[in-house]
Write a protein that holds these residues in place. Structure first.
Motif: not given
Ligand SMILES: O=C(O)CCC(=O)C1=CC=C[C@@H](O)[C@@H]1C(=O)O
Ligand SMILES: [Mg+2]
Length: 369
Positions: A19, A21, A23, A50, A55, A161, A191, A214, A239, A261, A263, A291, A294, A299, A316
């Motif tokens: 996965f 992003t 960063f 993490m 993040y 997304k 991000n 976002e 976020d 968003n 979290k 998310g 998770e 979750r 998410d």
């Molecule tokens: O499906 C998910 O849990 C969301 C994943 C996701 O988009 C993210 C997870 C962790 C850090 C970021 O990269 C990000 C976000 O910014 O929302």
């Protein structure tokens, strides 16, 4: 609520696929599973920090440290009326929101179990099912991205997304629109990869009818986001910039976003998440549940908070199999019908731990009394 014992367990689970992003790239997920014991019940939560502070500033190790040194000793001595008292008790600890949230969340699950109600009900949730979306990382190729979008649309996900970063943005969004049309509820998550110097690129995205963009600008900014929002038609969703209900109030007052968003880990727990939800509701600002890749317990907490009425936009909160070959909970999180997850009615989070699977992924554990 009298707490007899707290257990921290560190798990490492492989992700089904990497996965990426703006960063970094995740190939596996390490996290802390928290268990709090009281009155013959056990409450569970998952820390979303993490391995590296990319993040936000927290890591798995800082969460363990703050929990072990500062939160758990005080919790073992305290008599809480309800988990809603947790944030007052620990307001002296600055930030470290993911550490606070991990313990507070387990207390909420314990509280719900002690009272024989679902976590959703304990939080004031009203929905019996929630609509869910899916987050797609930066795929190596446009073709690969389109294939993923196609698969998730076939599963009925109600929001797609897509992660973007400078140079991998307009082309990706354009390709999705050209292939799947404008009906698909589509958004982009940057991000914090852009600055106001990139305003032309961000404005170019306006033509693709995104439901939001976002966190385009810095992780600690709400001023430039307000300037950007005045120039964009696409709603900005914050976020990383929102850590508390106070941050949300300021962002709303400044006009830095039109959507938030939420979290749970980022804002320090379910109590603060609910406060942000309520504030946004009173200002007509829709929210959705973000998310952090998770596993099952995290979750389950997300599903519970997303059952509150102002979680209008699909979150998410995808199914377990989005990320995991096998999850550590039973039943796994599945779609009850296309793009929909049923909110459990059982006491607490409504999912049980499968001990054999916890043991399989366990790399460290410690018990505190
Ligand atoms: O499906 C998910 O849990 C969301 C994943 C996701 O988009 C993210 C997870 C962790 C850090 C970021 O990269 C990000 C976000 O910014 O929302
Ligand atoms: Mg995000």
């Amino acid at each position: 609520m009298k707490i007899d014992k707290v257990k921290l367990e560190r798990l490492k689970m492989p992700l089904l696929s990497p996965f990426e992003t703006s960063f970094g790239t995740e190939t596996e997920k390490e996290y802390i599973l928290v268990s709090v014991y009281g009155d013959g019940h056990v409450g569970y939560a998952e820390s979303v920090a993490m391995e590296s502070p990319a993040y936000n500033e927290e890591t798995i190790d800082t969460v363990w440290h703050v929990a072990e040194q500062f939160i758990i000793p005080q919790i073992l001595k305290a008599e809480l009326e309800s988990p809603a008292d947790f944030s007052k008790l620990f307001s002296w600890i600055r930030r470290n929101n993911m550490a606070k949230s991990a313990i507070e969340g387990a207390l909420w699950d314990l509280y719900a179990k002690q009272n024989g109600i679902s976590l959703s009900k304990a939080l004031g949730g009203e929905k019996e099912e929630i609509e869910v979306g899916v987050s797609i990382g930066i795929e190596p190729t446009v073709e690969g991205l389109l294939k993923k979008v196609e698969g998730f649309l076939a599963e009925g996900y109600k929001k797609i997304k897509v992660k973007i970063k400078p140079g991998i943005d307009v082309d990706r969004i354009k390709a999705i629109r050209e292939t799947f049309g404008y009906e698909v509820p589509l958004m982009a998550d940057a991000n914090s990869a852009y600055t106001l110097d990139d305003i032309d690129t961000l404005k170019e995205l306006d033509q693709y009818g995104l439901i939001m963009i976002e966190q385009p600008l810095a992780h600690d900014d709400i001023v430039d986001h307000a300037k950007l929002q005045r120039e964009l038609q696409t709603p900005i969703c914050l976020d990383e910039s929102i850590h508390s209900v106070e941050d949300a109030r300021k962002a709303i007052e400044l006009g830095s976003c039109k959507i938030i968003n939420i979290k749970v880990g980022r804002v320090g727990g379910l109590t603060e998440a609910k406060k942000i939800h309520d504030l946004c509701q009173s200002h007509g600002i829709p929210v959705w549940c973000g998310g952090m890749l998770e596993a099952g317990v995290g979750r389950a907490h997300n599903i519970a908070i997303a059952s509150l009425s102002n979680f209008i936009i699909p979150g998410d909160t995808s199914a377990s199999k989005r990320y995991w070959a096998e999850d550590i909970v039973e039943p796994e999180v599945t779609l009850s019908k296309p793009g929909t997850v049923a909110v459990p009615k059982e006491a607490g989070i409504g999912y049980s731990l499968v001990q054999g699977k916890v043991d399989k992924y366990l790399i460290d554990a410690k018990v505190y009394r």
